[in-house]
Structures are given as structure tokens and as C-alpha cells.
Design an enzyme around this catalytic site. Structure first.
Site, PDB file in Angstrom:
ATOM      1  N   HIS A  40       0.538  -1.236   0.019  1.00  0.00           N
ATOM      2  CA  HIS A  40      -0.317  -0.109   0.210  1.00  0.00           C
ATOM      3  C   HIS A  40       0.966   1.488  -0.221  1.00  0.00           C
ATOM      4  O   HIS A  40       0.176   2.171  -0.561  1.00  0.00           O
ATOM      5  CB  HIS A  40      -0.700  -0.401   1.099  1.00  0.00           C
ATOM      6  CG  HIS A  40      -1.657   1.603   0.937  1.00  0.00           C
ATOM      7  ND1 HIS A  40      -3.020   0.758   0.375  1.00  0.00           N
ATOM      8  CD2 HIS A  40      -2.459   2.205   1.766  1.00  0.00           C
ATOM      9  CE1 HIS A  40      -3.723   1.281  -0.131  1.00  0.00           C
ATOM     10  NE2 HIS A  40      -3.174   2.661   1.217  1.00  0.00           N
ATOM     11  N   LEU A 242      -8.253   8.417  -2.295  1.00  0.00           N
ATOM     12  CA  LEU A 242      -7.613  10.013  -1.974  1.00  0.00           C
ATOM     13  C   LEU A 242      -7.446  11.178  -2.391  1.00  0.00           C
ATOM     14  O   LEU A 242      -6.043  10.927  -4.125  1.00  0.00           O
ATOM     15  CB  LEU A 242      -6.095   9.834  -0.996  1.00  0.00           C
ATOM     16  CG  LEU A 242      -5.498  10.596  -0.141  1.00  0.00           C
ATOM     17  CD1 LEU A 242      -6.247  10.751   1.122  1.00  0.00           C
ATOM     18  CD2 LEU A 242      -4.474  10.334   0.152  1.00  0.00           C
ATOM     19  N   GLU A 245      -3.474  15.742   0.233  1.00  0.00           N
ATOM     20  CA  GLU A 245      -2.999  16.990   0.885  1.00  0.00           C
ATOM     21  C   GLU A 245      -2.627  17.990  -0.057  1.00  0.00           C
ATOM     22  O   GLU A 245      -2.372  19.432   0.444  1.00  0.00           O
ATOM     23  CB  GLU A 245      -2.846  16.492   2.949  1.00  0.00           C
ATOM     24  CG  GLU A 245      -2.804  17.993   3.489  1.00  0.00           C
ATOM     25  CD  GLU A 245      -2.801  17.582   4.878  1.00  0.00           C
ATOM     26  OE1 GLU A 245      -2.674  16.227   5.224  1.00  0.00           O
ATOM     27  OE2 GLU A 245      -1.763  17.774   5.818  1.00  0.00           O
ATOM     28  N   ARG A 276      -6.186  16.863   9.729  1.00  0.00           N
ATOM     29  CA  ARG A 276      -7.060  16.813   9.237  1.00  0.00           C
ATOM     30  C   ARG A 276      -8.010  16.093  10.285  1.00  0.00           C
ATOM     31  O   ARG A 276      -9.778  15.835   9.440  1.00  0.00           O
ATOM     32  CB  ARG A 276      -6.211  15.327   8.931  1.00  0.00           C
ATOM     33  CG  ARG A 276      -5.607  15.492   7.965  1.00  0.00           C
ATOM     34  CD  ARG A 276      -5.301  13.693   7.406  1.00  0.00           C
ATOM     35  NE  ARG A 276      -3.596  14.117   6.136  1.00  0.00           N
ATOM     36  CZ  ARG A 276      -2.913  13.141   5.668  1.00  0.00           C
ATOM     37  NH1 ARG A 276      -3.057  12.058   5.921  1.00  0.00           N
ATOM     38  NH2 ARG A 276      -2.073  13.761   4.816  1.00  0.00           N
ATOM     39  N   ARG A 376      -3.157  12.434  12.928  1.00  0.00           N
ATOM     40  CA  ARG A 376      -1.626  12.488  12.232  1.00  0.00           C
ATOM     41  C   ARG A 376      -1.443  13.299  11.884  1.00  0.00           C
ATOM     42  O   ARG A 376      -2.576  13.744  10.929  1.00  0.00           O
ATOM     43  CB  ARG A 376      -1.012  10.505  11.738  1.00  0.00           C
ATOM     44  CG  ARG A 376       0.099  11.212  10.648  1.00  0.00           C
ATOM     45  CD  ARG A 376       0.388   9.919  10.035  1.00  0.00           C
ATOM     46  NE  ARG A 376      -0.518   9.568   8.607  1.00  0.00           N
ATOM     47  CZ  ARG A 376      -0.821   9.910   7.708  1.00  0.00           C
ATOM     48  NH1 ARG A 376       0.336  10.646   7.616  1.00  0.00           N
ATOM     49  NH2 ARG A 376      -1.970   9.078   6.944  1.00  0.00           N
TER      50      ARG A 376
HETATM   51  C1  FAD Z   1      -3.691   6.672  -0.232  1.00  0.00           C
HETATM   52  C2  FAD Z   1      -2.872   6.766   0.216  1.00  0.00           C
HETATM   53  C3  FAD Z   1      -1.598   7.929   0.466  1.00  0.00           C
HETATM   54  C4  FAD Z   1      -1.129   8.009   1.251  1.00  0.00           C
HETATM   55  N1  FAD Z   1      -0.122   9.342   0.895  1.00  0.00           N
HETATM   56  C5  FAD Z   1       0.624   9.579   2.495  1.00  0.00           C
HETATM   57  C6  FAD Z   1       1.896   9.998   1.997  1.00  0.00           C
HETATM   58  O1  FAD Z   1       1.985  11.241   1.125  1.00  0.00           O
HETATM   59  N2  FAD Z   1       2.542  10.798   2.875  1.00  0.00           N
HETATM   60  C7  FAD Z   1       2.849   9.741   4.777  1.00  0.00           C
HETATM   61  O2  FAD Z   1       3.289  10.315   5.217  1.00  0.00           O
HETATM   62  N3  FAD Z   1       1.633   9.448   3.963  1.00  0.00           N
HETATM   63  C8  FAD Z   1       0.714   8.724   3.573  1.00  0.00           C
HETATM   64  N4  FAD Z   1      -0.059   7.866   4.087  1.00  0.00           N
HETATM   65  C9  FAD Z   1       0.202   7.047   4.422  1.00  0.00           C
HETATM   66  C10 FAD Z   1       0.998   5.500   4.311  1.00  0.00           C
HETATM   67  O3  FAD Z   1       1.755   5.628   3.025  1.00  0.00           O
HETATM   68  C11 FAD Z   1       0.920   4.373   4.846  1.00  0.00           C
HETATM   69  O4  FAD Z   1       1.119   4.494   6.502  1.00  0.00           O
HETATM   70  C12 FAD Z   1       2.541   4.020   5.258  1.00  0.00           C
HETATM   71  O5  FAD Z   1       2.561   3.485   3.367  1.00  0.00           O
HETATM   72  C13 FAD Z   1       2.344   2.680   5.487  1.00  0.00           C
HETATM   73  O6  FAD Z   1       3.897   1.680   5.008  1.00  0.00           O
HETATM   74  P1  FAD Z   1       3.454   0.191   6.057  1.00  0.00           P
HETATM   75  O7  FAD Z   1       5.409  -0.300   5.083  1.00  0.00           O
HETATM   76  O8  FAD Z   1       3.468   0.044   7.267  1.00  0.00           O
HETATM   77  O9  FAD Z   1       2.230  -0.158   5.237  1.00  0.00           O
HETATM   78  P2  FAD Z   1       1.961  -1.034   3.324  1.00  0.00           P
HETATM   79  O10 FAD Z   1       2.231  -0.106   2.928  1.00  0.00           O
HETATM   80  O11 FAD Z   1       0.473  -1.177   4.376  1.00  0.00           O
HETATM   81  O12 FAD Z   1       2.349  -2.727   3.738  1.00  0.00           O
HETATM   82  C14 FAD Z   1       2.016  -4.011   4.456  1.00  0.00           C
HETATM   83  C15 FAD Z   1       2.389  -5.107   3.570  1.00  0.00           C
HETATM   84  O13 FAD Z   1       1.962  -5.713   5.263  1.00  0.00           O
HETATM   85  C16 FAD Z   1       2.021  -7.214   3.924  1.00  0.00           C
HETATM   86  N5  FAD Z   1       1.271  -8.016   4.752  1.00  0.00           N
HETATM   87  C17 FAD Z   1      -0.455  -7.144   5.239  1.00  0.00           C
HETATM   88  N6  FAD Z   1      -0.960  -8.378   6.103  1.00  0.00           N
HETATM   89  C18 FAD Z   1      -0.170 -10.150   6.391  1.00  0.00           C
HETATM   90  C19 FAD Z   1      -0.125 -10.807   5.887  1.00  0.00           C
HETATM   91  N7  FAD Z   1      -1.135 -11.502   6.933  1.00  0.00           N
HETATM   92  N8  FAD Z   1       0.586 -11.935   5.527  1.00  0.00           N
HETATM   93  C20 FAD Z   1       1.875 -11.511   4.587  1.00  0.00           C
HETATM   94  N9  FAD Z   1       1.897 -10.352   4.034  1.00  0.00           N
HETATM   95  C21 FAD Z   1       0.759  -9.476   5.296  1.00  0.00           C
HETATM   96  C22 FAD Z   1       1.386  -6.519   2.338  1.00  0.00           C
HETATM   97  O14 FAD Z   1       1.479  -7.403   1.374  1.00  0.00           O
HETATM   98  C23 FAD Z   1       1.926  -4.792   2.613  1.00  0.00           C
HETATM   99  O15 FAD Z   1       3.933  -5.557   1.667  1.00  0.00           O
HETATM  100  C24 FAD Z   1      -1.067   7.478   2.692  1.00  0.00           C
HETATM  101  C25 FAD Z   1      -2.012   6.606   2.343  1.00  0.00           C
HETATM  102  C26 FAD Z   1      -3.199   6.087   1.627  1.00  0.00           C
HETATM  103  C27 FAD Z   1      -4.166   5.436   2.117  1.00  0.00           C
END
Ligand code: FAD
Length: 565
Positions: A40, A242, A245, A276, A376
């Protein structure tokens, strides 16, 4: 059985940052239910915060000012030591990404460009047009490939194996082959992202089910501050994609059906760049007062920015509007409405990303170190994923190098694998019952209707009852299609019980917290009550149900004040 020193679940920014900081001498692997580049993080648009001071209006910025904005934005629920660590590490983190070749947008003098974002005293959000997540994820993935990190792509982790307070490994399900894979590991890091799909209207991808959070919970790791759910003010009406911002950072206006910039009434100083939680409530209030369009949305107007700026700074936003509504923001205002966006709460970890279970760590959106508190700020989440992902990799490495391998790990992981195989066989034998998607849709509707932007006791209580009814129905859920490779119904069913845990933890925390703070707005308790509620909610799973306790917030430096914007 495959054996590792550190297994990282999640190939998003937090997971890849953890993999890169883990000791290269250790056997490290990343497990992800989708290809890492489909995580994501790839859709993050607006940017990542660091007090570089490159913007001419941001010369006086500093990491201390960034920390203060973060703490104030959190409605003083963030642990101040954690927020300070995040902001102090921000500048070196961005420079490292830059050094690895992340193609940030630039100012004419060649420095990394920075734009204003909500709740920030200075323009400190670094960006790559409006595709920041995409370029950062590709940059980290490239580094992982260069270093030969092992990946198990399209493997769904179903169980975290813990015995006697010590983490021993995982059970995974290979979506391609349909095989159950026992994975032994001396340490495990969860970087499994958010739970947006527990709600009906969300900006999150279909994969964001929150299973990792529920899995840790069931294995004995408490959850923290789950009632704090971020609703983003600007998602595309009807689609909930989305609209970053960045659109307001570049100067976009929010306008009601009377043609008024209504933020004048809610945050006269900062207007569209208020945090937000304030914006989402303002939009919903306008709609509820009859000042919206079709009783559902208001307008985000970018037309005055002009064609050149929109094409240069917000090309992705324009594409989304063209592709999904056939509307060009150069010529017409964008219809927007709030939608669930981010989880401030999550797996309870400390500033080293360590949980109370030995050998188990968490980082990124699934975790709650407590840097965002009750709300946040935009641009702080990508930063958290990168900074605390790195910390998690280093902490897990120290743990593995400093200890001895646990006894009887193989037997425990085998036992849990057998249990999951039996469950799969039992699901395959079912020939009737309520369809998985039916249950899933019921959950999402319950959460959006009863635990959304505005909350009161009765609807929250109703949500808790409904979630409990869904718990009774879930073990009989039926899969209509054939259970072959990549069966979506099976994937959702495998995580559904965990989603119910997440939902109940959100509702329980929200019911008990009889005050308003940040994103948690109780109409029946509309003020912040520091004397009683300046504390973290901790929820633990027990055989008797969810047990709640509270922990003080670390507020050593900045005294909580009224939040005015
Ligand atoms: C549309 C959108 C735009 C955003 N824009 C911004 C921004 O501009 N700036 C900012 O600071 N934040 C932004 N955010 C928030 C930010 O993108 C996320 O909080 C952040 O990228 C999360 O990263 P992460 O590595 O924690 O999780 P993720 O990138 O969500 O990765 C999760 C991983 O876990 C794996 N996974 C999950 N469950 C399992 C399972 N049971 N078994 C195996 N694998 C699993 C998935 O496959 C994935 O690889 C945005 C969010 C959204 C929704």
C-alpha cells in the site's frame, strides 16, 4: 522446515527499511501477501516530512519545531520522546533516501523541494510530484535486491507462533501453490500496514485488512490507542480514492454549496491547512447542515492554481479525477467527502519497536510506538515507516545476536501449521452458510455507521453487539467459488477473525474513552479532559474477551495546551 534469524512480514516501506537495516550476517527474509511493489505504501501521494529548511519560507525550521507540531497535532497523546526521535531522525533518513537515488522533486537551486502540509508551522513536506510513495518504495526495493535480501512473495501469514512469551516463528500460506508453510525464526518483525478495509468508506487498498494487528493480538501482544482512527477530509466522492493533502498544500480551496470557503468558521488562521481531524469534522458538519452537494460532499477547488501548476505538481490527482469521474480539475471543482484513511493505534511497541513478547517487533502503520497520538499529521506516516522500520531491523538484529535459539520451536510451529491445515480442510468441507463477502460487508457497514467521525454511546454499543454476532457467524462462513489458487474469499476468511478483533478493539476503546481528543469525537462528551484521559488505552486479548487498561502518556517537555489553528 525453513529456518531464519529474522522474518519480516510486510514488503511496504516499513518492512523494506527493516530488511535493509538488519545485520547482513543474519538470515533475513521478507514475507508479503502481495509483491512488495504492490504494497500500500506505493500509493502514498503527498510527501514525507523532514525539517530540511529548503523552502524559502521554511528557513527557520528545525527538528524541534517539527516535533512540537507533531505533538500538538496529536492532541498531546503522542509520547514526546518518541515524537522527538521521529523528527530528529527525519533529516538523515531523507538524505539517505536521496543518496540511494530517490527522485525527489527539486527547487531551482537543486535542493529537495518542500511544500506546506496541514498542522505544520513550516513547509517541510518533501515530495516527488504527487507520487512520493511510489518512488520511495521502488528506491528501497532496489536496495533490497542489490543486497540479495530473500523474499517470499504472495505468501499470506496466518499465525504468529508464540509460546511462553517468546516468539518462535510463523505459519504462512503460499497463495500460488496452496501449500501451508511452517517458518521458524528467532525474531519476527510485523510491518503489515493498516486496517482501512474494516470500514466501508476508506482510501485504503483491498489488501489492508488489518490481519497482522489481530494476529499479534491473539498471540498475546496488546494493542494501543485503537480508538484513534484517522478520517481523511478529501477523498473522491463515491469512489473514496484519496485526493492528497498536497492539493491543499499547493493552495486548493474547500468550498460549500454557497460558494464559501467555510474553513473560516472552523480554523480561521490555517484554513484548508488545519489538521485532518478538524477538516474532516468541518466537512461533515457542512454536509449535515445542508451546505453540501447532494447531502454528501463539498468541493475542492484547484482551478485558481492554473493549468501549469496542476500539471507540474499534481499530475496524479488530475489523472485520478479524469479516470474515475471524467472531470478535469483544471476546469471544474472536485467533489470530495471524508473517508477512513489511517490507523493511529496499533500493536503496542516501545521506541525500539519491541513488544512485550520476546523476539517480536512491529513497525509502520500496524504498530503504535505513539508518535501520532490522537491525530497524525500528513507526511509523518511515510516518515514513521522509514525511521521505525530501520529501528526495528536493528533491534531485532541485536536481539538475535545477543541470545540463544529457543527450544522446541520446531514442534510449536509444526503444531500451528497442522492446526491451520485442519482449518482449511474443514472450510473446504462446508457446503452451506453465509457467504464470506456478506459477513465482510456487514462488518464494514457496522463500523462506518457507528464508529465514524462523530461517535456516541448508543451506536458504539450497537457496533459491539454486531461484532459479537459476526463472531458467532464467522466459523460457519461459506465460500461460494472453488477454493483454487489465489481464492479471494479464502484470503478474506483467513483474516476475518482478526478483523473482528481489530474492530472490537476500536469500538471498545471508543466506548470507554468518554472525552473528545483528536480524531476521537464523542458528541456526548465533546471536550478534551486531560485530568482523566491523558493516557493511552491498552487492550489485551483474553479467553474471557477484551481487557482494557491505561498507561500514562510521556509529556515531559511540552505541557498540553488547547489546540488552536
Ligand atoms: C492513498 C494514501 C495516500 C497516502 N499518502 C501519504 C503521504 O503522502 N504521506 C504520508 O506520510 N503517508 C501517506 N499515507 C499513509 C502511508 O502511505 C502508510 O501509512 C504507509 O505507507 C504504511 O507503510 P507500511 O510499510 O507500514 O505498510 P504497507 O505499505 O501497507 O505494507 C504492508 C505490507 O504488509 C503485507 N501484509 C499485510 N498482511 C500480511 C499477511 N497477513 N501476510 C503477509 N503479508 C502481509 C502486505 O503485503 C504489504 O507488503 C497514505 C495512505 C493512503 C491510503
Amino acid at each position: 522446515m525453513t529456518e531464519h534469524d529474522i522474518l519480516i512480514v510486510g514488503g511496504g516501506l516499513a518492512g523494506l527499511a527493516a530488511a535493509l537495516s538488519a545485520d547482513p550476517a543474519l538470515r533475513v527474509a521478507v514475507v508479503s501477501k502481495v509483491h512488495p511493489l504492490r504494497s500500500h505504501s506505493v500509493v502514498a501521494q503527498g510527501g514525507i516530512n523532514a525539517a530540511l529548511g529548503n523552502n524559502p519560507d521554511g528557513r527557520d525550521d528545525s527538528w524541534e519545531k517539527h516535533a512540537f507540531d507533531t505533538i500538538k497535532g496529536s492532541d498531546y497523546l503522542a509520547d514526546q520522546d518518541a515524537a522527538e526521535l521521529l523528527c530528529r531522525m527525519a533529516v538523515p533518513a531523507i538524505l539517505e533516501l536521496d543518496g540511494w537515488g530517490a527522485p525527489f522533486s527539486r527547487f531551482p537551486d537543486g535542493t529537495i523541494a518542500q511544500r506546506p502540509f496541514g498542522g505544520a508551522g513550516f513547509p517541510r513536506t518533501c515530495y516527488a510530484q504527487d507520487r512520493t510513495g511510489l518512488v520511495l518504495l521502488h528506491t528501497l526495493y532496489e536496495q533490497c535486491v542489490r543486497r540479495g535480501i530473500a523474499f517470499y512473495d504472495e505468501w499470506l501469514v496466518t499465525t504468529l507462533v508464540v509460546r511462553d512469551g517468546r516468539c518462535l516463528g510463523l505459519v504462512a500460506f503460499d497463495l500460488g501453490s496452496g501449500e501451508v508453510m511452517p517458518l521458524r525464526s528467532r525474531a519476527v518483525i510485523f510491518a503489515t500496514g493498516g486496517y482501512g478495509r474494516v470500514f466501508l468508506r476508506t482510501t485504503n487498498a483491498y489488501i489492508n485488512l488489518g490481519g497482522g494487528i489481530g494476529m499479534a493480538f491473539r498471540a498475546g501482544v496488546p494493542l494501543k490507542d485503537m480508538e484513534f482512527v484517522q478520517f481523511h477530509p478529501t477523498s473522491l466522492h463515491g469512489k473514496n480514492i484519496l485526493i492528497s493533502e498536497a492539493a491543499r498544500g499547493e493552495g486548493g480551496y474547500l468550498v460549500n454549496n454557497r460558494g464559501r470557503r467555510f474553513m473560516e468558521d472552523y480554523a480561521p488562521k490555517t484554513m484548508e491547512l488545519a489538521p485532518r481531524d478538524i477538516l474532516a469534522r468541518a466537512i461533515q458538519t457542512e454536509v449535515d447542515k445542508g451546505h453540501g452537494f447532494a447531502d454528501e460532499y463539498v468541493h475542492l477547488d484547484l482551478r485558481h492554481l492554473g493549468k501549469d501548476k496542476i500539471l507540474k505538481r499534481l499530475p496524479g490527482i488530475r489523472d485520478i479525477c479524469l479516470n474515475f469521474l471524467g472531470l478535469d480539475p483544471i476546469d471544474a471543482p472536485i467533489p470530495i467527502q471524508p473517508a477512513q484513511h489511517y490507523s493511529m493505534g496499533g500493536i503496542d511497541v516501545d521506541v525500539d519497536c519491541a513488544s512485550p513478547v520476546e523476539g517480536f517487533y512491529a513497525a509502520g502503520e500496524c504498530a503504535c510506538v505513539s508518535v501520532h497520538g490522537a491525530n497524525r499529521l500528513g507526511g509523518n506516516s511515510l516518515l514513521e515507516a522509514v525511521v521505525f522500520g530501520k529501528i526495528a531491523g536493528a533491534s531485532a538484529s541485536r536481539y538475535v545476536k545477543g541470545g540463544s535459539p529457543p527450544a522446541a520451536a520446531e514442534r510449536a510451529v509444526d503444531e500451528e501449521s497442522r492446526r491451520f491445515r485442519d482449518r482449511l480442510a474443514e472450510i473446504r468441507r462446508r457446503d452451506s452458510g453465509e457467504n464470506v463477502f456478506g459477513l465482510f460487508n456487514r462488518l464494514k457497514a457496522v463500523m462506518s455507521e457507528n464508529a465514524g467521525i462523530f461517535r456516541t454511546e448508543k451506536p458504539l454499543g450497537r457496533a459491539r453487539e454486531e461484532i459479537r454476532a459476526l463472531r458467532d457467524a464467522a466459523p460457519k462462513a461459506y465460500i461460494y467459488g472453488s477454493i483454487g489458487k489465489y481464492c479471494q474469499e479464502l484470503l478474506i476468511l483467513a483474516e476475518f477473525g482478526y478483523m473482528l478483533d481489530v474492530a472490537e478493539a476500536i469500538v471498545q476503546g471508543a466506548l470507554l474513552r468518554e472525552e473528545t481528543r483528536g480524531s476521537h469525537y464523542r458528541r456526548d462528551f465533546p471536550v478534551r479532559l486531560d485530568d482523566h484521559w491523558l493516557k493511552h488505552t491498552i487492550v489485551a486479548w483474553t479467553e474471557r474477551g477484551l481487557e482494557t487498561s491505561y498507561r500514562p502518556v510521556k509529556t515531559d517537555k511540552y505541557k498540553p495546551q488547547e489546540r488552536k489553528y
